[in-house]
Each structure stands twice: as C-alpha cells, then as structure tokens.
Design an enzyme around this catalytic site. Structure first.
Site, PDB file in Angstrom:
ATOM      1  N   HIS A  29       0.849  -1.188   0.000  1.00 47.12           N
ATOM      2  CA  HIS A  29       0.000   0.000   0.000  1.00 47.12           C
ATOM      3  C   HIS A  29       0.885   1.239   0.000  1.00 47.12           C
ATOM      4  O   HIS A  29       2.110   1.138   0.089  1.00 47.12           O
ATOM      5  CB  HIS A  29      -0.982  -0.013   1.173  1.00 47.12           C
ATOM      6  CG  HIS A  29      -0.345   0.107   2.530  1.00 47.12           C
ATOM      7  ND1 HIS A  29       0.575  -0.798   3.021  1.00 47.12           N
ATOM      8  CD2 HIS A  29      -0.497   1.041   3.523  1.00 47.12           C
ATOM      9  CE1 HIS A  29       0.941  -0.437   4.235  1.00 47.12           C
ATOM     10  NE2 HIS A  29       0.319   0.679   4.566  1.00 47.12           N
ATOM     11  N   HIS A  77       1.208   3.918   2.056  1.00 46.65           N
ATOM     12  CA  HIS A  77       1.756   4.639   3.213  1.00 46.65           C
ATOM     13  C   HIS A  77       3.275   4.697   3.068  1.00 46.65           C
ATOM     14  O   HIS A  77       3.912   3.735   2.629  1.00 46.65           O
ATOM     15  CB  HIS A  77       1.361   3.962   4.535  1.00 46.65           C
ATOM     16  CG  HIS A  77      -0.024   4.326   4.990  1.00 46.65           C
ATOM     17  ND1 HIS A  77      -0.829   3.477   5.704  1.00 46.65           N
ATOM     18  CD2 HIS A  77      -0.742   5.472   4.811  1.00 46.65           C
ATOM     19  CE1 HIS A  77      -1.986   4.076   5.968  1.00 46.65           C
ATOM     20  NE2 HIS A  77      -1.953   5.289   5.433  1.00 46.65           N
ATOM     21  N   ASP A  96       5.910   4.507   4.860  1.00 47.36           N
ATOM     22  CA  ASP A  96       6.870   3.554   5.430  1.00 47.36           C
ATOM     23  C   ASP A  96       6.986   2.274   4.602  1.00 47.36           C
ATOM     24  O   ASP A  96       7.839   1.433   4.870  1.00 47.36           O
ATOM     25  CB  ASP A  96       6.536   3.226   6.901  1.00 47.36           C
ATOM     26  CG  ASP A  96       5.118   2.719   7.106  1.00 47.36           C
ATOM     27  OD1 ASP A  96       4.190   3.264   6.497  1.00 47.36           O
ATOM     28  OD2 ASP A  96       4.938   1.769   7.898  1.00 47.36           O
ATOM     29  N   HIS A  97       6.135   2.147   3.574  1.00 47.99           N
ATOM     30  CA  HIS A  97       6.186   0.978   2.686  1.00 47.99           C
ATOM     31  C   HIS A  97       6.595   1.355   1.269  1.00 47.99           C
ATOM     32  O   HIS A  97       6.803   0.485   0.436  1.00 47.99           O
ATOM     33  CB  HIS A  97       4.816   0.285   2.646  1.00 47.99           C
ATOM     34  CG  HIS A  97       4.378  -0.193   3.983  1.00 47.99           C
ATOM     35  ND1 HIS A  97       4.391  -1.520   4.366  1.00 47.99           N
ATOM     36  CD2 HIS A  97       3.937   0.501   5.081  1.00 47.99           C
ATOM     37  CE1 HIS A  97       3.984  -1.633   5.609  1.00 47.99           C
ATOM     38  NE2 HIS A  97       3.687  -0.415   6.072  1.00 47.99           N
ATOM     39  N   HIS A 111      -7.200  -2.064   5.605  1.00 50.15           N
ATOM     40  CA  HIS A 111      -6.342  -0.999   6.130  1.00 50.15           C
ATOM     41  C   HIS A 111      -6.938   0.346   5.704  1.00 50.15           C
ATOM     42  O   HIS A 111      -7.907   0.401   4.954  1.00 50.15           O
ATOM     43  CB  HIS A 111      -4.926  -1.200   5.599  1.00 50.15           C
ATOM     44  CG  HIS A 111      -3.877  -0.386   6.308  1.00 50.15           C
ATOM     45  ND1 HIS A 111      -3.769  -0.314   7.681  1.00 50.15           N
ATOM     46  CD2 HIS A 111      -2.867   0.376   5.822  1.00 50.15           C
ATOM     47  CE1 HIS A 111      -2.748   0.462   7.990  1.00 50.15           C
ATOM     48  NE2 HIS A 111      -2.185   0.913   6.889  1.00 50.15           N
ATOM     49  N   ASP A 164       0.271  -3.930   6.200  1.00 50.22           N
ATOM     50  CA  ASP A 164      -0.599  -3.321   7.212  1.00 50.22           C
ATOM     51  C   ASP A 164      -2.047  -3.762   7.028  1.00 50.22           C
ATOM     52  O   ASP A 164      -2.622  -3.606   5.944  1.00 50.22           O
ATOM     53  CB  ASP A 164      -0.511  -1.794   7.112  1.00 50.22           C
ATOM     54  CG  ASP A 164       0.863  -1.280   7.511  1.00 50.22           C
ATOM     55  OD1 ASP A 164       1.742  -2.113   7.770  1.00 50.22           O
ATOM     56  OD2 ASP A 164       1.036  -0.048   7.566  1.00 50.22           O
ATOM     57  N   HIS A 187       6.941  -5.069  11.676  1.00 52.90           N
ATOM     58  CA  HIS A 187       6.207  -3.806  11.684  1.00 52.90           C
ATOM     59  C   HIS A 187       5.795  -3.454  13.117  1.00 52.90           C
ATOM     60  O   HIS A 187       4.620  -3.293  13.451  1.00 52.90           O
ATOM     61  CB  HIS A 187       4.985  -3.904  10.760  1.00 52.90           C
ATOM     62  CG  HIS A 187       4.393  -2.572  10.358  1.00 52.90           C
ATOM     63  ND1 HIS A 187       3.464  -1.917  11.125  1.00 52.90           N
ATOM     64  CD2 HIS A 187       4.591  -1.788   9.271  1.00 52.90           C
ATOM     65  CE1 HIS A 187       3.114  -0.797  10.516  1.00 52.90           C
ATOM     66  NE2 HIS A 187       3.795  -0.689   9.389  1.00 52.90           N
TER      67      HIS A 187
HETATM   68 ZN    ZN Z   1       3.143   0.642   7.874  1.00 54.55          ZN
HETATM   69 ZN    ZN Z   2      -0.138   1.574   6.504  1.00 57.24          ZN
END
Ligand code: ZN
Ligand code: ZN
Length: 303
Positions: free
Chosen positions: A61, A63, A65-66, A141, A212, A270
């Site tokens: 996805h 976000h 951090d990914h 998510h 996530d 995570h």
């Molecule tokens: Zn994340």
């Molecule tokens: Zn996320």
C-alpha cells in the site's frame, strides 16, 4: 525457501538502527521484494544483494513507510545501467507515481518496467515467474492494502538410500528423475519412477506477506497452509483499541490468524515505536501460536 526481513519498524519518526518495511524472498535467479520503505537500497547493500537482481517489487500500500524507498531504488537501477526488466505490482496509481516522479527528476529508465496495478477489492493471480505463482488479496487498512503469496514449484526430495538400493549412482540421474519423472535402469532397463525414491510426498513451499491490516478473512484464505507467514504486529493486545482505529493488528491477532490459516511458521514485524523491547510482542504471540518468531532486520532465514 530463503527470505530476509530488511526492515521491522512501523511508521513514525526515524530511529537510528531501525529500518522501515521491506522483505525479500529469493527465487532461483534474483528475488522478489515486498514493500520498499525508505533506505531499502542500503539494506540490500548491507545484505550483499544486487539491486539489479530484483525481478519483482510488490508494494502492499502507499503509506510512506512501505513506499518511500522505491524511487531511490529505481534511480540506483538507472545509475548502474540495469537492463533486466522489472515488474512492479501495487495498488492502482503506482504507474503515475513512478512515471511522474521520474519525469520531475529527469530520470529515464534503461530497462523496461511492467506495472501490474491492483484495483480495489482485487483477489487473484498477479504474476507467474520461474514457475512460481504470485497471488494478491486485498486486506483491511486505511488505504487499499494487499497481501501477497508466493507458491513455489513442487519440491521433490529424493532419498539417496532408496536410489542406492536400486544399484544406481546418484549424481547423474537426479536431474532426469526430477524433470522427466522416471529413469531407465542402465543395466536392467527397468523403469524406476520418481515416486519410488522420494523421501516424502512432494511438497510445495509457500510464502505469504501481509503488510498493514486488521485481521480479516481474506488473509486467512491467502495464508492457508503457507510455509511462512510474515505478518505485521504493530501493537500489543493491551492496545487493541489503537490497533483497531489505525487498522493494524496486535501480536495476539497475528498469532490467532496464523493458527486459523494453519501456517507452519509466523514471523511478526512492523513493530510500533512504543515498544522498545519487542520480546513482549513475541511472548504474546507465542502463547497462542508457538511457532512464532520475531523478524530481525537483515537476518537470512532458510526454511
Ligand atoms: Zn506501515
Ligand atoms: Zn499503513
């Protein structure tokens, strides 16, 4: 099967020595990368793995951090004059993200990129590579988030003692046995079948990555009977309310899911910054699913 979790940290501010999400699984040639958090190209360097051996990038996805490590990784592939094609599998919008970022920064790719964009609610096969099948399923998510499964080809483990009992030298025939399914005895001309000399019934290894998500039925199905499930466990169950609101999982929920999906091993990752000692998450998960391990960045795991 061989894999490594490159980053185990949930989002939030950076912490020295803690890396954002990325996990790799080796293929016969090259590897698949699941998520590409900031700094992923450096983690690959630390691991001694070439960025140009990456065949497929799956982004769960969008976000940060990914995702925030993807453009630097592609830029590095340009700098090293990569020629090997790359497949990027991600939610809808990834092509625009990559192409517009590249155009703005004057980046031109010396290799081809195939984009596989996953629409909301998608569930099914997304790629077949080296006889490995990759399946995706939408999870639960705040943004569209997809889990991925790699099914490796059937694995035949030959019992050398059985082969010797037939009076056959092992080295020369194993390849033929595995590819053709039988051989002719060099002296008697009798047919020996692969099934006659197997150590155990053929098995298919499978690897599942769930970034996530709240626990959901789709991931139980996706992870059914998997050899390895890498799953987020952002929170302890005492913080279940926060997990629900932010649409994440607790360690307990990840373990319950592993149990329901009947996986062989669960690897949790995570982890929220709020837990400086992640052992407590491992303890929580192991009380429900004993075959749980906590991912340690850059550790190479062979199953
Ligand atoms: Zn994340
Ligand atoms: Zn996320």
């Amino acid at each position: 099967m061989k894999f490594s979790v490159l980053g185990t940290k949930a989002g939030g501010p950076p912490i020295l020595g803690h890396n954002f999400s990325a996990t790799m699984v080796w293929l016969r040639q090259g590897y698949v990368l699941f998520d590409c958090g900031e700094g992923t190209q450096y983690r690959l360097l630390e691991l001694g793995v070439s960025i140009n051996s990456c065949r497929i990038v799956c982004i769960s996805h969008f976000h940060g951090d990914h995702l925030w490590g993807l453009m630097p990784l592609l830029s590095a592939c340009c700098s090293t004059q990569r020629k090997t094609p790359l497949t990027i599998i991600a939610p809808e919008g990834i092509r625009a993200f990559v192409e517009q970022s590249a155009a703005l920064s004057g980046m031109t790719f010396p290799f081809s990129i195939e984009f596989v964009e996953l629409r909301t609610g998608f569930e099914g096969i997304v790629a077949v590579y080296e006889d490995c099948q990759i399946t995706a399923a939408m999870l639960d998510h705040r943004l569209d988030s997809f889990g991925f499964r790699v099914d490796f080809p059937l694995h035949f483990n030959i019992d050398i003692n059985k082969l010797t009992q037939y009076g056959i030298e092992q080295g020369a025939v194993i390849g033929e046995l595995k590819s053709v399914g039988h051989i002719r005895h060099p002296k008697t001309d009798a047919i020996i079948y692969l099934s006659d000399v197997l150590a155990h019934p053929p098995c298919r290894e499978s690897f599942v990555y769930c970034g996530d998500t709240r626990p959901c039925a789709a991931e139980i199905e996706l992870a059914h009977n998997a050899t390895v499930l890498v799953h987020e466990a952002t929170f302890l169950h005492q913080d279940e309310k926060a997990a629900y609101e932010k649409q994440h999982s607790t360690a307990k929920q990840a373990a319950e899911l592993a149990l329901q999906a009947n996986v062989a091993q669960l690897w949790i990752t995570h982890i929220s910054n709020r837990y400086p000692e992640p052992q407590i998450l491992l303890d929580e998960a192991r009380s429900i699913f004993p075959q749980t391990f906590i991912a340690q960045a850059l550790r190479i795991v062979e199953v």
